[in-house]
Design an enzyme around this catalytic site. Structure first.
Site, PDB file in Angstrom:
ATOM      1  N   ARG A  55       0.888  -1.181   0.000  1.00  0.00           N
ATOM      2  CA  ARG A  55       0.000   0.000   0.000  1.00  0.00           C
ATOM      3  C   ARG A  55       0.914   1.216   0.000  1.00  0.00           C
ATOM      4  O   ARG A  55       1.676   1.424   0.951  1.00  0.00           O
ATOM      5  CB  ARG A  55      -0.915   0.009   1.219  1.00  0.00           C
ATOM      6  CG  ARG A  55      -1.638   1.336   1.385  1.00  0.00           C
ATOM      7  CD  ARG A  55      -2.762   1.278   2.397  1.00  0.00           C
ATOM      8  NE  ARG A  55      -3.891   0.532   1.883  1.00  0.00           N
ATOM      9  CZ  ARG A  55      -5.117   0.534   2.424  1.00  0.00           C
ATOM     10  NH1 ARG A  55      -5.358   1.259   3.488  1.00  0.00           N
ATOM     11  NH2 ARG A  55      -6.087  -0.166   1.889  1.00  0.00           N
TER      12      ARG A  55
ATOM     13  N   HIS B  81      -7.291   0.637  -6.558  1.00  0.00           N
ATOM     14  CA  HIS B  81      -7.538  -0.236  -5.392  1.00  0.00           C
ATOM     15  C   HIS B  81      -8.184  -1.524  -5.917  1.00  0.00           C
ATOM     16  O   HIS B  81      -9.354  -1.807  -5.637  1.00  0.00           O
ATOM     17  CB  HIS B  81      -8.445   0.484  -4.388  1.00  0.00           C
ATOM     18  CG  HIS B  81      -8.400  -0.088  -2.999  1.00  0.00           C
ATOM     19  ND1 HIS B  81      -7.616  -1.180  -2.665  1.00  0.00           N
ATOM     20  CD2 HIS B  81      -9.044   0.275  -1.849  1.00  0.00           C
ATOM     21  CE1 HIS B  81      -7.776  -1.455  -1.387  1.00  0.00           C
ATOM     22  NE2 HIS B  81      -8.632  -0.596  -0.870  1.00  0.00           N
TER      23      HIS B  81
ATOM     24  N   GLN C  37     -10.036  -4.065  -3.575  1.00  0.00           N
ATOM     25  CA  GLN C  37     -11.338  -3.571  -3.142  1.00  0.00           C
ATOM     26  C   GLN C  37     -12.406  -3.860  -4.202  1.00  0.00           C
ATOM     27  O   GLN C  37     -13.494  -4.349  -3.908  1.00  0.00           O
ATOM     28  CB  GLN C  37     -11.253  -2.058  -2.883  1.00  0.00           C
ATOM     29  CG  GLN C  37     -12.564  -1.439  -2.459  1.00  0.00           C
ATOM     30  CD  GLN C  37     -13.018  -1.923  -1.100  1.00  0.00           C
ATOM     31  OE1 GLN C  37     -12.264  -1.872  -0.132  1.00  0.00           O
ATOM     32  NE2 GLN C  37     -14.241  -2.414  -1.001  1.00  0.00           N
TER      33      GLN C  37
ATOM     34  N   ASP D 227     -17.084   6.933  -1.248  1.00  0.00           N
ATOM     35  CA  ASP D 227     -15.799   6.785  -0.559  1.00  0.00           C
ATOM     36  C   ASP D 227     -15.536   8.125   0.132  1.00  0.00           C
ATOM     37  O   ASP D 227     -16.200   9.131  -0.186  1.00  0.00           O
ATOM     38  CB  ASP D 227     -14.714   6.467  -1.614  1.00  0.00           C
ATOM     39  CG  ASP D 227     -13.317   6.309  -1.036  1.00  0.00           C
ATOM     40  OD1 ASP D 227     -13.180   6.135   0.188  1.00  0.00           O
ATOM     41  OD2 ASP D 227     -12.338   6.358  -1.829  1.00  0.00           O
TER      42      ASP D 227
ATOM     43  N   CYS E  85     -16.322   1.486   0.484  1.00  0.00           N
ATOM     44  CA  CYS E  85     -15.134   0.663   0.744  1.00  0.00           C
ATOM     45  C   CYS E  85     -14.757   0.658   2.225  1.00  0.00           C
ATOM     46  O   CYS E  85     -14.104  -0.273   2.688  1.00  0.00           O
ATOM     47  CB  CYS E  85     -13.961   1.155  -0.091  1.00  0.00           C
ATOM     48  SG  CYS E  85     -13.620   2.911   0.119  1.00  0.00           S
TER      49      CYS E  85
ATOM     50  N   ARG F  22     -13.770  -8.993   1.135  1.00  0.00           N
ATOM     51  CA  ARG F  22     -12.347  -8.711   0.944  1.00  0.00           C
ATOM     52  C   ARG F  22     -11.540  -9.998   1.200  1.00  0.00           C
ATOM     53  O   ARG F  22     -10.601 -10.318   0.481  1.00  0.00           O
ATOM     54  CB  ARG F  22     -11.877  -7.609   1.903  1.00  0.00           C
ATOM     55  CG  ARG F  22     -12.503  -6.234   1.692  1.00  0.00           C
ATOM     56  CD  ARG F  22     -12.100  -5.622   0.369  1.00  0.00           C
ATOM     57  NE  ARG F  22     -10.672  -5.543   0.191  1.00  0.00           N
ATOM     58  CZ  ARG F  22      -9.900  -4.540   0.614  1.00  0.00           C
ATOM     59  NH1 ARG F  22     -10.435  -3.509   1.229  1.00  0.00           N
ATOM     60  NH2 ARG F  22      -8.592  -4.551   0.380  1.00  0.00           N
TER      61      ARG F  22
HETATM   62  N1  NVA Z   1      -9.791   6.754  -1.371  1.00  0.00           N
HETATM   63  C1  NVA Z   1      -9.442   6.274  -0.055  1.00  0.00           C
HETATM   64  C2  NVA Z   1      -9.670   4.812   0.026  1.00  0.00           C
HETATM   65  C3  NVA Z   1      -9.378   4.181   1.372  1.00  0.00           C
HETATM   66  C4  NVA Z   1      -9.644   2.694   1.401  1.00  0.00           C
HETATM   67  C5  NVA Z   1      -8.000   6.615   0.228  1.00  0.00           C
HETATM   68  O1  NVA Z   1      -7.178   6.535  -0.699  1.00  0.00           O
HETATM   69  O2  NVA Z   1      -7.680   6.988   1.359  1.00  0.00           O
HETATM   70  N1   CP Z   2     -11.298  -0.391   2.229  1.00  0.00           N
HETATM   71  C1   CP Z   2     -10.048  -0.484   2.670  1.00  0.00           C
HETATM   72  O1   CP Z   2      -9.097  -0.655   1.899  1.00  0.00           O
HETATM   73  O2   CP Z   2      -9.913  -0.390   4.025  1.00  0.00           O
HETATM   74  P1   CP Z   2      -8.539  -0.201   4.790  1.00  0.00           P
HETATM   75  O3   CP Z   2      -8.011   1.155   4.429  1.00  0.00           O
HETATM   76  O4   CP Z   2      -8.896  -0.317   6.245  1.00  0.00           O
HETATM   77  O5   CP Z   2      -7.595  -1.273   4.356  1.00  0.00           O
END
Ligand code: NVA
Ligand code: CP
Length: 317
Positions: A114, A141, A144, A236, A276, A304
């Protein structure tokens, strides 16, 4: 369904030919269909693959916080017979990213990363001899979206022809939904404020996928237009991780895009609500909507685990 999957005696997963999941573009339409099918099989019979990934290890590299992604990858590999180790913090500060890739690939069988930048995942993938899995970047993502599609398929028994409206920021989560929804023949609409539209290259690619698979892709700046006749309303957070300094401005800009009961009432009568997570109640979604019978967010979170098990089997079995 592949012949291998119909046999209980010798559980075998189909393979992802690229050997990688650094972005949504690493997987083909057929492989995505197989992944969703396998995820359903795993959910139905979780013990069937309990030892398939014995002695397989994952490196989890997280530059940003995570609840769902990190824990479901850890659980997924453990429930498939393997294990995971995690490193939390910036990638590339203490030593070059290409060196990190060439350490981890000597110890573990895949890297789940990540990152803030997609280019960091691309660099890990370039230098690693083991699969690199995108666990969220600024661009995508994919993991997801696999769980999202599994959830939609469970509710509507099909993906082709289903209309999903993503209401909010046209970034990572929206991009993966556009690409993977379009290739499953869905109609995917993004309703966002002016200036927050999806990346033009992603839109062009999603449009091509939609043409090939009977789906459609569109963008609107009017949420009421977007959700009209949608069976899935998705949102989101307005401020993604790393954008905290823009939070106040984003709250003002995105206010008309809140998913509330009025907006849900403008969607199809059978519409479900997806997110998500984590959610900021009172911003992108009201408490009433996320807690309503239309909300499928915890099915989504459960999936997930199943979808990522399918992915790991297709990369590592
Ligand atoms: N768009 C959000 C998704 C988190 C799962 C982010 O990038 O923080
Ligand atoms: N939806 C998702 O990716 O959650 P986290 O940021 O908790 O991993």
């Amino acid at each position: 369904m592949s012949a291998a999957l119909s046999s209980d005696a010798s559980p075998q997963a189909p393979r992802i030919a690229s050997g990688d999941l650094s972005s949504d573009l690493s997987i083909t339409d057929i492989e995505l269909r197989e992944l969703l099918h396998l995820a359903t099989e795993i959910k139905r019979n979780p013990t069937r693959f309990a030892t398939t990934l014995r002695h397989r290890y994952l490196s989890l590299l997280f530059e940003k916080p995570s609840l769902r992604t990190r824990l479901t990858f850890e659980l997924a590999i453990k429930q498939l017979g393997g294990d995971a180790v995690a490193s939390i913090g910036p990638i590339g500060d203490r030593e070059p990213t290409k060196d990190i890739a060439r350490n981890l690939d000597r110890w573990t069988n895949a890297i789940v990363a990540r990152t803030f930048l997609q280019s960091t995942i691309d660099e890990l993938a370039e230098w690693s001899s083991v699969p690199v899995i995108n666990a969220l970047s600024d661009m995508y993502h994919p993991c997801q979206s696999f769980a999202d599609l599994q959830t939609i398929k469970e509710r509507f028994e099909t993906l082709a022809g289903i209309k999903l409206c993503f209401v909010g920021d046209g970034n990572n989560v929206a991009h993966s939904l556009l690409l993977n929804g379009a290739r499953m023949g869905m109609t995917v609409c993004v309703a966002c404020p002016v200036g927050y539209e999806p990346n033009a290259d992603v839109l062009a690619q999603a449009t091509q996928f939609a043409r090939q698979n009977g789906g459609a892709v569109s963008v609107t700046n009017d949420p009421l237009v977007g959700v009209r006749s949608s069976q899935v309303v998705y949102t989101d957070v307005w401020t993604s991780m790393g954008q905290e300094s823009e939070a106040a401005e984003r709250i003002r800009t995105f206010a008309p895009f809140q998913v509330n009961s009025d907006l849900m009432n403008a969607a199809s009568r059978e519409a479900i609500f997806l997110h998500c997570l984590p959610a900021k109640r009172g911003q992108e979604v009201t408490d009433a909507v996320i807690e309503s019978p239309q909300s499928a967010v915890f099915d989504q979170a459960e999936n997930r685990l199943h979808a990522q098990k399918a992915l790991l089997l297709m990369l590592l079995a």
